[in-house]
Design a protein around this motif. Structure first.
Motif, PDB file in Angstrom:
ATOM      1  N   ARG A 299      46.585  -2.840 -33.066  1.00 23.52           N
ATOM      2  CA  ARG A 299      47.102  -3.156 -31.742  1.00 23.52           C
ATOM      3  C   ARG A 299      45.929  -3.637 -30.878  1.00 23.52           C
ATOM      4  NH1 ARG A 299      48.894   2.317 -28.784  1.00 23.52           N
ATOM      5  NH2 ARG A 299      49.305   0.774 -27.155  1.00 23.52           N
TER       6      ARG A 299
ATOM      7  N   TYR B  60      43.288  -3.814 -27.943  1.00 22.69           N
ATOM      8  CA  TYR B  60      42.788  -2.729 -27.102  1.00 22.69           C
ATOM      9  C   TYR B  60      42.003  -3.202 -25.877  1.00 22.69           C
ATOM     10  CZ  TYR B  60      38.399  -3.496 -29.690  1.00 22.69           C
ATOM     11  OH  TYR B  60      37.281  -4.054 -30.247  1.00 22.69           O
TER      12      TYR B  60
ATOM     13  N   ASP C 176      45.794   2.527 -35.004  1.00 19.00           N
ATOM     14  CA  ASP C 176      46.689   2.400 -33.844  1.00 19.00           C
ATOM     15  C   ASP C 176      46.976   3.766 -33.233  1.00 19.00           C
ATOM     16  OD1 ASP C 176      46.775  -0.303 -34.233  1.00 19.00           O
ATOM     17  OD2 ASP C 176      48.780  -0.347 -35.136  1.00 19.00           O
ATOM     18  N   GLN C 177      47.254   4.753 -34.091  1.00 16.07           N
ATOM     19  CA  GLN C 177      47.515   6.108 -33.598  1.00 16.07           C
ATOM     20  C   GLN C 177      46.276   6.694 -32.932  1.00 16.07           C
ATOM     21  OE1 GLN C 177      48.867   8.181 -37.106  1.00 16.07           O
ATOM     22  NE2 GLN C 177      51.024   7.748 -36.691  1.00 16.07           N
TER      23      GLN C 177
ATOM     24  N   GLN D  41      45.658   5.282 -29.435  1.00 13.92           N
ATOM     25  CA  GLN D  41      46.583   5.852 -28.455  1.00 13.92           C
ATOM     26  C   GLN D  41      46.196   7.289 -28.100  1.00 13.92           C
ATOM     27  OE1 GLN D  41      49.366   4.186 -26.839  1.00 13.92           O
ATOM     28  NE2 GLN D  41      48.738   5.938 -25.592  1.00 13.92           N
ATOM     29  N   GLN D  42      45.766   8.041 -29.104  1.00 20.04           N
ATOM     30  CA  GLN D  42      45.356   9.421 -28.850  1.00 20.04           C
ATOM     31  C   GLN D  42      44.143   9.469 -27.923  1.00 20.04           C
ATOM     32  OE1 GLN D  42      46.819  12.189 -29.383  1.00 20.04           O
ATOM     33  NE2 GLN D  42      45.152  13.532 -28.682  1.00 20.04           N
TER      34      GLN D  42
ATOM     35  N   ASN E  36      45.362   8.987 -24.502  1.00 15.16           N
ATOM     36  CA  ASN E  36      46.095  10.158 -24.027  1.00 15.16           C
ATOM     37  C   ASN E  36      45.181  11.303 -23.605  1.00 15.16           C
ATOM     38  OD1 ASN E  36      48.425   8.747 -24.588  1.00 15.16           O
ATOM     39  ND2 ASN E  36      48.931   9.886 -26.436  1.00 15.16           N
TER      40      ASN E  36
ATOM     41  N   ILE F 223      45.341  -0.333 -23.473  1.00 10.10           N
ATOM     42  CA  ILE F 223      46.037   0.866 -23.952  1.00 10.10           C
ATOM     43  C   ILE F 223      46.076   1.916 -22.846  1.00 10.10           C
ATOM     44  CG2 ILE F 223      46.102   2.665 -25.714  1.00 10.10           C
ATOM     45  CD1 ILE F 223      44.547   0.804 -27.539  1.00 10.10           C
TER      46      ILE F 223
ATOM     47  N   THR G  53      50.247   7.717 -22.869  1.00  8.80           N
ATOM     48  CA  THR G  53      51.705   7.914 -22.989  1.00  8.80           C
ATOM     49  C   THR G  53      52.051   9.386 -23.092  1.00  8.80           C
ATOM     50  OG1 THR G  53      51.645   7.841 -25.411  1.00  8.80           O
ATOM     51  CG2 THR G  53      51.939   5.740 -24.253  1.00  8.80           C
TER      52      THR G  53
ATOM     53  N   SER H  93      49.123  11.721 -31.376  1.00  6.20           N
ATOM     54  CA  SER H  93      49.172  11.106 -32.707  1.00  6.20           C
ATOM     55  C   SER H  93      49.020  12.185 -33.747  1.00  6.20           C
ATOM     56  CB  SER H  93      48.068  10.049 -32.866  1.00  6.20           C
ATOM     57  OG  SER H  93      46.841  10.660 -33.092  1.00  6.20           O
TER      58      SER H  93
END
Length: 288
Positions: A126, A128, A251-252, A255-256, A259, A279, A282, A286
């Motif tokens: 994804r 970034y 990707d995970q 995102q982590q 977060n 990013i 959310t 993950s």
């Protein structure tokens, strides 16, 4: 007669050798598109990341030789989530896709721009970070637009997204420069040295590099950045098409990091209050 037979035998072995090379190349390409190497990387405990170690501030060497940068911190943080060590391998940027396909490296992670041409060869994580190509000149040259480069010498890095854009949209900048041909450089460091020494009058470069470099100079006001009209672009991690699990994990992981606040800390460290991150948190965790 014996000489003719020997020649025929030699030609036969040569033809078989070429056939073998062709088969081997096809096999390597097929493996790159189908093999999922996550279990191998996990067992090995390290992932090999290819980079241009002169790309400030994404990945570069300090005066003491230490490798640092935004992407260095980001990659280490992502793979720390999985208990995997990130090893960084400097490569010839012109050969980056070949290095990835041949499994000399596992990833290309170094301010790597998503382009349609590259998507034909490999997969991407994804995106970034947002970026764009800008023209950097010395203020004394009084160049305030791409048209101001008329009959002047432009520098660009070999096989960079800037070099591709220059060819894809020649009417925007290429048609103005001297001989419609830029000076090609292996690294932005050498190009910026030539800009400072008036060997070139402009440099097409990533905005993230330009902003960081100029901010660290003794006289930032002696440089001018011209946005021109090239559209924005996104940085992502280059991955072999077969490595679907590796892509998912990256990707995970990204995102982590968003977060838990780690991504924001890395952004602030390298770019201050400027936020180019794509990013956002959310609040979803993950999983490994």
């Amino acid at each position: 007669m014996k000489k003719k037979i020997l020649i025929l035998i030699a030609l036969l072995f040569f033809a078989l050798g070429l056939s073998g090379c062709s088969t081997n190349q096809k096999s390597i390409a097929q493996q790159a598109n189908t093999a999922d190497t996550w279990s191998h990387i996990k067992k090995r405990g390290r992932v090999i990341i290819g980079l241009d170690d002169t790309f400030v501030p994404m990945g570069f060497r300090q005066k003491d030789g230490q490798l640092v940068g935004y992407d260095i911190d980001l990659a280490k943080a992502v793979f720390k989530e999985y208990g995997i060590e990130a090893d960084f391998q400097p490569i010839d940027w012109n050969m980056k896709e070949t290095e990835l396909r041949n499994r000399t490296i596992d990833l290309i992670w170094n301010g790597y721009t998503i382009t349609p041409e590259r998507e034909k060869q490999l997969a991407f994580s994804r995106p970034y970070m947002a970026n764009r190509q800008v023209l950097v000149t010395k203020t004394k040259e009084n160049i305030t637009s791409f048209k101001g480069m008329k009959n002047k010498t432009l520098g660009v890095q070999t096989s960079s997204s800037g070099a591709s854009l220059l060819d894809q949209k020649p009417t925007m900048l290429k048609d103005y420069i001297k001989n419609r041909t830029p000076v090609l450089y292996d690294s932005f460091n050498n190009a910026l040295m030539d800009l400072d020494n008036d060997r070139i009058q402009g440099l097409l470069i990533d905005s993230v590099y330009a902003g960081y470099y100029i901010s660290k100079e003794k006289d930032p006001a002696s440089y001018r950045t011209v946005s021109g009209g090239f559209t924005g672009e996104d940085f992502a991690v280059g991955i072999r098409k077969g490595d679907k699990t590796l892509k998912k994990k990256i990707d995970q992981g990204l995102q982590q990091l968003a977060n838990d606040g780690t991504l924001q800390k890395i952004n602030k460290k390298w770019f201050g209050n400027s936020d180019n991150s794509l990013i956002k948190p959310t609040n979803k965790k993950s999983s490994d």
